[in-house]
Design a protein around this motif. Structure first.
Motif, PDB file in Angstrom:
ATOM      1  N   ALA A 348     -23.264  11.105  13.852  1.00  0.00           N
ATOM      2  CA  ALA A 348     -22.445  10.900  12.656  1.00  0.00           C
ATOM      3  C   ALA A 348     -23.217  10.055  11.652  1.00  0.00           C
ATOM      4  N   ALA A 349     -22.732  10.077  10.419  1.00  0.00           N
ATOM      5  CA  ALA A 349     -23.339   9.327   9.309  1.00  0.00           C
ATOM      6  C   ALA A 349     -24.706   9.914   8.973  1.00  0.00           C
ATOM      7  N   PRO A 437     -14.250  14.492  16.238  1.00  0.00           N
ATOM      8  CA  PRO A 437     -13.794  13.812  15.018  1.00  0.00           C
ATOM      9  C   PRO A 437     -14.746  14.016  13.840  1.00  0.00           C
ATOM     10  N   ALA A 438     -16.043  14.238  14.147  1.00  0.00           N
ATOM     11  CA  ALA A 438     -17.029  14.392  13.071  1.00  0.00           C
ATOM     12  C   ALA A 438     -16.761  15.622  12.221  1.00  0.00           C
ATOM     13  N   GLY A 496     -20.397  19.982   5.589  1.00  0.00           N
ATOM     14  CA  GLY A 496     -19.292  19.051   5.357  1.00  0.00           C
ATOM     15  C   GLY A 496     -19.718  17.608   5.545  1.00  0.00           C
ATOM     16  N   THR A 497     -18.822  16.683   5.220  1.00  0.00           N
ATOM     17  CA  THR A 497     -19.068  15.256   5.407  1.00  0.00           C
ATOM     18  C   THR A 497     -17.846  14.627   6.064  1.00  0.00           C
ATOM     19  N   GLY A 498     -18.074  13.492   6.716  1.00  0.00           N
ATOM     20  CA  GLY A 498     -16.981  12.764   7.353  1.00  0.00           C
ATOM     21  C   GLY A 498     -16.392  11.732   6.406  1.00  0.00           C
ATOM     22  N   SER A 507     -21.363   9.371  -3.093  1.00  0.00           N
ATOM     23  CA  SER A 507     -22.278   9.373  -1.944  1.00  0.00           C
ATOM     24  C   SER A 507     -21.990  10.554  -1.031  1.00  0.00           C
ATOM     25  N   GLU A 508     -20.709  10.840  -0.823  1.00  0.00           N
ATOM     26  CA  GLU A 508     -20.341  11.958   0.051  1.00  0.00           C
ATOM     27  C   GLU A 508     -20.788  13.283  -0.553  1.00  0.00           C
ATOM     28  N   TRP A 509     -20.651  13.401  -1.868  1.00  0.00           N
ATOM     29  CA  TRP A 509     -21.070  14.639  -2.530  1.00  0.00           C
ATOM     30  C   TRP A 509     -22.585  14.805  -2.446  1.00  0.00           C
ATOM     31  N   ASN A 510     -23.340  13.705  -2.594  1.00  0.00           N
ATOM     32  CA  ASN A 510     -24.792  13.760  -2.466  1.00  0.00           C
ATOM     33  C   ASN A 510     -25.201  14.165  -1.047  1.00  0.00           C
TER      34      ASN A 510
END
Length: 526
Positions: A348-349, A437-438, A496-498, A507-510
């Motif tokens: 994750a991350a 969960p990820a 996708g992103t968590g 940041s999530e979009w990047n």
């Protein structure tokens, strides 16, 4: 540099008419240019490659494909594919080092056997990382780290999956089945036997160069001794693969210039195919006298290994009759079962990689210390631990948290393993671990409903389990970083992103763009 020669006045020689000054100047310039090109070529080709340098930094040329079927007139199948050799940061031939002085160490370290190339890659990456803090206490040496794999995989198949920016080599032995082995008979008479690792070796594929040797001048005894300095009978699989010109004194044509009069290389990353098994190995070579330290060699080896992302990830393709193809390049394992043993991982991350080692370490530290990323990762890890505890007698988590680096991105990572109470519990593994969960969220059912409400498309098999069931072994990956492709129509790319408390939309979009670029670049869909 050398100044261009000025025009030379014509002079009567041998009864010939004087040459006009303009033509004489043009002829002098042509001769000067040819000499400069020859000097430049000799200067480049008379150098020995800096040990462990990653050739991808300067490669600009193209490379011929290695055909799956190799047709050769000779008994020995031998392919050497070299790219970008002219642009490498190299050391002068005269600085090769004193071949009369032995290296400080030449050793082979064998790790415990694993079941798959992916597991072997993970183990090698970890072992090479450990060398940074526990490297050999010698000013020069060669160290090979090898991981046996309990299945036979074609070395040529492994080579075809590798990044083409690296120099590559392949060597397949001739089959001598049915012929007397005189060497084995001689060895037996002397009380010595060839090791099975040497006798059973079918073929070898390698990428990168831990150290390579090349010169424009013919192969000499000193050149041979320079190569032998990096080899030892106690480490028989550390080998320099290469070849020499038919006519070492003949003029080298343009297409053969990168090979020089001879070329030999010890691969950085090597795949050995044996009868019934395989082996993945990594080799580093260094010599402080050549200003190429063990730290330099480790860094160069890590770069080569990390750029072999395709083999550090699951690659898959599913295409039912009359349907588009679902393809992917996912680094995330859902689970692997071998009889009663089962393992999974928390991944994750995400952060990008950097070409700068210092900057890459800064990004790694930021990832390890980020509260938001720690929360996201901890949710995933503890959820998997809890689910494994429900079907296993004992669960081991090791390490609790580290960073796993791929070619373009790096993630927080942990491995979990346990022992099933009975084989029929395999069905329960899938039911327990999917979805993680990820890719879904927590609580799982509430997250599913939210996804169905918010996402305007059908995920299909995206983020689902992709793998195989077997009588003894089963393995499934998480089908992320994937695409649904139909010839002539294009592709739907999925990533996708968590999202957790503290997530920053920008940041999530990047991160999403970064993941999409991985699949589009890998599959040439952009």
């Amino acid at each position: 540099g050398t100044a261009r020669p000025p025009g030379v006045k014509a002079a009567k020689r041998g009864g010939k008419k004087p040459m006009e000054e303009g033509k004489r100047e043009k002829e002098c310039e042509r001769i000067w240019t040819m000499k400069q090109e020859d000097l430049c070529r000799r200067e480049k080709l008379s150098k020995i490659g800096a040990m462990g340098v990653d050739l991808s930094r300067s490669c600009r040329g193209s490379e011929p494909d290695v055909s799956r079927t190799v047709v050769c007139l000779w008994s020995l199948v031998f392919l050497l594919l070299i790219i970008g050799a002219m642009g490498v940061n190299q050391m002068c031939h005269g600085q090769l080092g004193d071949f009369k002085t032995p290296l400080g160490t030449i050793e082979t370290r064998t790790m415990a056997a694993v079941l798959s190339p992916t597991a072997a890659t993970e183990r090698l990456i970890s072992a090479v990382s450990e060398l940074k803090s526990q490297h050999p206490p010698f000013s020069s040496g060669v160290v090979r780290i090898q991981v046996p794999i309990d299945q036979q995989i074609g070395a040529i198949d492994w080579l075809q999956s590798q990044n083409e920016i690296h120099p590559r080599c392949f060597f397949s032995r001739r089959s001598d089945v049915g012929r007397p082995d005189l060497l084995l008979d001689l060895a037996s008479e002397n009380g010595n036997g060839r090791g099975s690792s040497d006798r059973d070796l079918v073929s070898v594929a390698g990428i990168g160069s831990a150290v390579f040797f090349r010169d424009l001048d013919p192969f000499s005894h000193d050149d041979w001794r320079s190569i032998r300095r990096f080899l030892s009978s106690s480490s028989p699989l550390i080998r320099a693969y290469g070849g020499m010109r038919f006519d070492p004194n003949g003029k080298i044509s343009v297409e053969w210039e990168p090979f020089g009069a001879f070329y030999f290389a010890v691969p950085q990353v090597e795949f050995n195919e044996f009868g019934g098994s395989s082996m993945l190995a990594a080799t580093l070579a260094w010599d402080d006298e050549l200003s190429w330290t063990v730290e330099d060699a480790i860094e160069a080896l890590q770069e080569t290994m990390l750029q072999s992302e395709g083999h550090d990830a699951y690659q898959f393709c599913l295409q039912p009759p009359g349907a588009p193809a679902f393809i992917g390049n996912t680094p995330e394992r859902l689970f692997q079962r071998n009889q009663l043993g089962v393992c999974s991982e928390a991944l994750a991350a995400t952060r990008p990689r950097s070409a700068s080692t210092a900057r890459d370490m800064e990004i790694e530290r930021d990832l390890l210390t980020s509260p938001k990323d720690d929360l996201e990762f901890s949710i995933v890890r503890e959820n998997i631990r809890e689910k494994l505890n429900s079907i296993c007698d004992k669960v081991v988590v090791k390490p609790q948290k580290t960073v796993r680096k791929l070619a373009r991105v790096q993630h927080l990572y942990s491995q979990l393993a346990g022992r099933l109470r009975r084989e029929d519990d395999e069905f329960d593994i899938l039911a327990a671990l999917h979805p993680t969960p990820a890719v879904c969220g927590l609580p799982a059912e509430e997250a599913r409903l939210l996804i169905k409400e918010i996402e305007s498309f059908d995920r299909g098999m995206y983020a689902g389990p992709i793998g195989f069931f077997g009588g003894k072994e089963s393995e499934f990956a998480v089908g992320i970083r994937s695409a649904l492709v139909e010839k002539g129509l294009g592709a739907l790319i999925y990533a996708g992103t968590g999202i957790v408390a503290g997530s920053n939309p920008t940041s999530e979009w990047n991160e999403l763009d970064l993941k999409i670029s991985q699949i589009s670049a890998t599959k040439d869909l952009s």
